[in-house]
Write a protein that holds these residues in place. Structure first.
Motif, mmCIF file in Angstrom:
data_model
loop_
_atom_site.group_PDB
_atom_site.id
_atom_site.type_symbol
_atom_site.label_atom_id
_atom_site.label_comp_id
_atom_site.label_asym_id
_atom_site.label_seq_id
_atom_site.Cartn_x
_atom_site.Cartn_y
_atom_site.Cartn_z
ATOM 1 N N UNK A 1 10.946 -9.154 -0.083
ATOM 2 C CA UNK A 1 10.319 -8.683 1.158
ATOM 3 C C UNK A 1 11.329 -7.943 2.035
ATOM 4 N N UNK B 1 -0.218 -17.738 -5.948
ATOM 5 C CA UNK B 1 -0.654 -17.699 -4.545
ATOM 6 C C UNK B 1 0.150 -16.720 -3.698
ATOM 7 N N UNK B 2 1.362 -16.434 -4.089
ATOM 8 C CA UNK B 2 2.167 -15.514 -3.283
ATOM 9 C C UNK B 2 2.416 -14.168 -3.967
ATOM 10 N N UNK C 1 0.378 -11.031 -2.397
ATOM 11 C CA UNK C 1 1.018 -10.591 -1.156
ATOM 12 C C UNK C 1 0.528 -9.223 -0.700
ATOM 13 N N UNK C 2 0.591 -8.247 -1.600
ATOM 14 C CA UNK C 2 0.258 -6.879 -1.191
ATOM 15 C C UNK C 2 -1.192 -6.789 -0.741
ATOM 16 N N UNK C 3 -2.063 -7.464 -1.460
ATOM 17 C CA UNK C 3 -3.493 -7.410 -1.118
ATOM 18 C C UNK C 3 -3.781 -8.177 0.166
ATOM 19 N N UNK C 4 -3.322 -9.423 0.244
ATOM 20 C CA UNK C 4 -3.787 -10.285 1.344
ATOM 21 C C UNK C 4 -3.154 -9.930 2.688
ATOM 22 N N UNK C 5 -2.022 -9.237 2.651
ATOM 23 C CA UNK C 5 -1.444 -8.785 3.916
ATOM 24 C C UNK C 5 -1.792 -7.313 4.189
ATOM 25 N N UNK C 6 -2.905 -6.891 3.606
ATOM 26 C CA UNK C 6 -3.442 -5.580 3.957
ATOM 27 C C UNK C 6 -2.612 -4.414 3.455
ATOM 28 N N UNK D 1 0.622 -4.118 3.367
ATOM 29 C CA UNK D 1 1.796 -3.790 4.182
ATOM 30 C C UNK D 1 3.104 -3.972 3.426
ATOM 31 N N UNK D 2 3.112 -4.803 2.427
ATOM 32 C CA UNK D 2 4.373 -5.101 1.747
ATOM 33 C C UNK D 2 4.077 -5.574 0.325
ATOM 34 N N UNK D 3 4.764 -5.011 -0.641
ATOM 35 C CA UNK D 3 4.581 -5.480 -2.011
ATOM 36 C C UNK D 3 5.760 -6.358 -2.407
ATOM 37 N N UNK E 1 -5.402 -11.180 -10.801
ATOM 38 C CA UNK E 1 -5.251 -9.841 -10.225
ATOM 39 C C UNK E 1 -3.944 -9.769 -9.421
ATOM 40 N N UNK E 2 -3.229 -8.684 -9.586
ATOM 41 C CA UNK E 2 -1.993 -8.525 -8.817
ATOM 42 C C UNK E 2 -0.732 -8.710 -9.624
ATOM 43 N N UNK F 1 5.688 -3.769 -7.876
ATOM 44 C CA UNK F 1 4.822 -4.940 -7.939
ATOM 45 C C UNK F 1 5.439 -6.038 -8.799
ATOM 46 N N UNK G 1 -3.986 -7.750 8.775
ATOM 47 C CA UNK G 1 -4.106 -7.627 7.312
ATOM 48 C C UNK G 1 -5.341 -6.814 6.933
ATOM 49 N N UNK G 2 -5.832 -6.035 7.849
ATOM 50 C CA UNK G 2 -7.035 -5.214 7.624
ATOM 51 C C UNK G 2 -8.223 -6.063 7.172
ATOM 52 N N UNK H 1 -8.149 -8.744 5.281
ATOM 53 C CA UNK H 1 -8.013 -9.412 3.975
ATOM 54 C C UNK H 1 -7.354 -10.781 4.077
ATOM 55 N N UNK I 1 0.670 -11.524 9.741
ATOM 56 C CA UNK I 1 1.931 -10.828 9.483
ATOM 57 C C UNK I 1 2.132 -9.794 10.578
ATOM 58 N N UNK J 1 5.529 -7.505 10.686
ATOM 59 C CA UNK J 1 6.929 -7.307 10.305
ATOM 60 C C UNK J 1 7.741 -6.656 11.423
ATOM 61 N N UNK K 1 -5.829 -1.937 -3.127
ATOM 62 C CA UNK K 1 -4.637 -2.618 -2.624
ATOM 63 C C UNK K 1 -4.141 -3.797 -3.443
ATOM 64 N N UNK K 2 -4.632 -3.957 -4.668
ATOM 65 C CA UNK K 2 -4.081 -5.036 -5.512
ATOM 66 C C UNK K 2 -2.623 -4.726 -5.835
ATOM 67 N N UNK K 3 -2.373 -3.458 -6.169
ATOM 68 C CA UNK K 3 -1.006 -3.029 -6.447
ATOM 69 C C UNK K 3 -0.590 -1.967 -5.449
#
Lengths: 351, 338
Positions: free
Chosen positions: A72, A96-97, A101-106, A108-110, A141-142, A166, B108-109, B111, B118, B120, B335-337
């Motif tokens: 991160x 879970x993390x 991460x990338x999906x659930x935090x919109x 913002x960060x992969x 997924x992810x 990723x 998180x839009x 999600x 978050x 940052x 946004x999965x990847x």
């Protein structure tokens, strides 16, 4: 071109990545020990220092979270486990993390982490040192799930994995570590998500991954002598899977045999059979088939593993059955010069 | 159900005497958090906040104290009960409320929801919904700080329940081994959902002593005394920034409302009304207010002004959330990847 082993190719990829980018770090139990994880991490600590290459506490779950946290803030960790089975302690952090991460935090960060997991088979590895759980990882997924077969692909895909944005689960079959192959020097990449048509053929498409591709090649050599032409698709990545290459091949041959190193139920091979059946029904000349591990844990005794794994003779038998041909597939096993539970005479255990 | 009060209520008066600017900053931070969460509670039944929401009303002292002790570029991570931490670190309030409303303007839009916050830009690197799950991630941030040599601190909040997870030991141990710049904050509110400490941990255990045995300085304080929390956190942060390695602070406190949701649940039988009332007397906001008024460091008008300022900001954030659009349904499939 020079020839090196799969294990040396992994070592070169790690070395190249760390040389190129000081943000790449490498850790795992035993990465700096005298054996260097089957030789794959030998010499890295001397080259790059113990702040970038280090052994770790026996704490698979936290150390996966540590990789996520470091990523991160711009670090690119490569974590290594000598067996996939040990990494099962880390499913919370992975599923879970890392995967979310990338999906659930919109977006913002992969989480650009690479997790090398070594898969076992045979020579007494038994129920908890031999699991091939690529289908588990592919189900999340992810996650990207990479499973190279050749030394060249091992290097090119590991470099692509490390520099992917990723999380990548990078699965190395222990029986491939000694396979030799031509491998380019320096930085070279094989794209994630692209399968490789290893051999072109007309009668049957064999879709395979990792060590099963080696067994398929032995089977195909034998089949060819018997007038059967197979096309072999080595997936290289099981998620995201290269459906175009699989579909194009099956469209051409009209027949599918899907191979898997894991147990049959819920396998990647099962997914391939399902999607091909749904998408290419009218192109198929007959029902697709699958060869995978039985739905049992792997036993330990060599007496119990006799015939337990899918080998070239089983593949040859299956293809011959599909084509209605009578061939003496028993010759394949008869010609094998090493015991059934090792990849070759180079392997004397114990791990 | 309760043979005895499982929570240990600190005795005595709060520490007074903090410089009034710090004390007022702490008070405002707590009042603002309280205003946000009381507003969530009062509007939750409108069914527009459609996600599990864990309020920290009664526990604000720890968030405010630790938040004030950190710099903006320090990192913070948290848990399912994260609103107070996010806000105390400077997280964007409208983006948080919009996230709880499931709007595209959320942090998180839409999600993540209440349990995944978050920001940052404020150093708030994320909160997640699995107990203990962000502890190693914060340690990893600590490793990255050490590798990049940036003199930041990585702070992680977790509850008493998380100290029962294996990952807690693994994470603290690695931070101690590598002397990473990590501040561990355990908010001990005595309950994991409805399960009191006495059914989860052996009698007589002190969480901070247990943590200390893992190889890092560990101490304990009254989490409802925001000034005390701030003092302890500031000293810990100073030491960590000087390169002395990680530290562990345990603060006792009490969650007033139900584990998840806007209501009070002292009637359902897992804890007593008496216990709640005893803790309510030690409201971290009231205690600090009285201290400030008592020695003339603040006037009633000032305090009323703080409350009005906080509520106006909160109302604005709710209006923003209410007026914001939902994400397009197609965003579910992106946004999965990266």
């Amino acid at each position: 071109m020079r020839s090196i082993s799969f294990a040396q190719a992994i070592n070169e990829a790690l070395s190249e990545a760390m040389r190129q980018d000081e943000r790449v770090i490498c850790y795992g139990l035993g990465v700096d020990d005298p054996k260097g994880v089957f030789g794959t991490t030998l010499g890295l600590q001397e080259k790059f220092g113990d702040h970038r290459v280090f052994d770790m506490p026996t704490a698979e779950n936290a150390m996966t979270g540590v990789a996520i946290g470091a990523s991160l803030n711009g670090i690119r960790p490569v974590m290594t486990h000598q067996r996939l089975d040990f990494f099962l302690l880390a499913m919370d952090q992975l599923v879970n993390n890392a995967a979310k991460w990338h999906y659930m935090f919109g977006g913002r960060r992969s989480v650009p982490i690479t997790i090398r997991l070594i898969l076992g088979r045979g020579w007494g590895q038994g129920p908890t040192h031999s699991q091939n759980l690529q289908a588990w990882f592919a189900h999340i997924p992810g996650l990207k799930v990479v499973m190279p077969t050749t030394a060249e692909d091992a290097k090119g895909l590991l470099l692509s994995s490390i520099f992917d944005e990723n999380p990548v689960v990078f699965l190395e079959h222990r029986w491939l570590h000694n396979v030799q192959g031509h491998v380019p020097e320096g930085d070279f990449r094989i794209p994630i998500g692209k399968a490789h048509v290893v051999r072109e053929g007309a009668d049957v498409t064999i879709v395979s991954m990792s060590y099963m591709t080696i067994e398929a090649l032995h089977a195909m050599e034998f089949l060819e002598k018997n007038g059967v032409s197979c096309e072999l698709v080595d997936l290289r990545t099981v998620s995201p899977l290269d459906w175009d290459t699989v579909f194009n091949s099956v469209k051409k041959t009209g027949r599918l045999l899907a191979l898997d190193t894991g147990s049959a139920t819920g396998s990647v091979a099962g997914e391939i059979v399902a999607r091909v059946s749904m998408g290419l029904w009218s192109s198929l000349k007959q029902a697709p088939r699958r060869l995978a591990m039985p739905d049992f844990p792997e036993p330990t005794s060599p007496a119990l593993t006799q015939g337990f794994h899918v080998r070239a003779e089983h593949i040859a038998r299956e293809v011959a059955e599909m084509l209605g041909k009578a061939i003496d597939h028993g010759q394949i096993a008869a010609q094998r010069k090493h015991p059934h539970d090792v990849p070759g005479n180079w392997f004397n255990g114990p791990f | 159900m309760n043979q005895r009060n499982p929570s240990v209520i600190p005795a005595g008066l709060p520490s007074g005497g903090a410089p009034s600017s710090q004390a007022k900053a702490l008070l405002f931070s707590m009042k603002r958090i309280r205003a946000v969460e009381e507003t969530i509670a009062s509007r939750y039944n409108e069914q527009k906040m459609r996600c599990p929401t864990h309020l920290s009303i009664g526990q604000e002292g720890i968030a405010a104290g630790v938040g004030l002790a950190l710099n903006r570029d320090d990192f913070m991570m948290s848990t399912h009960r994260a609103h107070a931490h996010y806000l105390a670190k400077g997280g964007n309030l409208p983006a948080m409320i919009a996230e709880i409303y499931g709007k595209v303007t959320g942090c998180c839009r839409g999600k993540g929801g209440s349990m995944h916050l978050v920001d940052e830009e404020a150093g708030f690197m994320g909160s997640t919904a699995i107990v203990g799950n962000t502890i190693p991630v914060a340690v990893g941030l600590g490793l990255s700080i050490k590798l990049r040599n940036t003199n930041q601190v990585s702070c992680v909040f977790f509850g008493d329940g998380a100290t029962e997870e294996g990952v807690f030991y693994e994470s603290v141990s690695f931070a101690a081994l590598k002397k990473l710049p990590v501040l561990f904050i355990c908010e001990n509110n005595f309950y994991s959902v409805y399960s009191p400490l006495r059914v989860r941990q052996p009698e007589g255990r002190k969480i901070h002593q247990l943590a200390g045995s893992l190889g890092l300085p560990a101490s304990h304080g009254d989490g409802n005394d925001a000034v005390r929390v701030y003092d302890m956190a500031r000293r810990a942060v100073d030491g960590i920034r000087r390169g002395a390695g990680p530290q562990f602070l345990e603060f006792t406190t009490y969650r007033w409302r139900e584990h998840c949701g806007p209501n009070f649940d002292n009637d359902i039988g897992y804890r007593t009304e008496d216990e709640y009332l005893a803790w309510k007397k030690r409201d971290p906001i009231v205690m600090l207010q009285e201290s400030l008024l008592g020695d003339g460091r603040a006037t009633r008008e000032e305090l009323d002004g703080m409350a009005a300022t906080a509520q106006a900001e909160v109302d604005g954030a709710f209006a923003f959330a209410g007026q914001s659009p939902f994400p397009d349904p197609s965003e579910a499939y992106t946004g999965v990847f990266k």
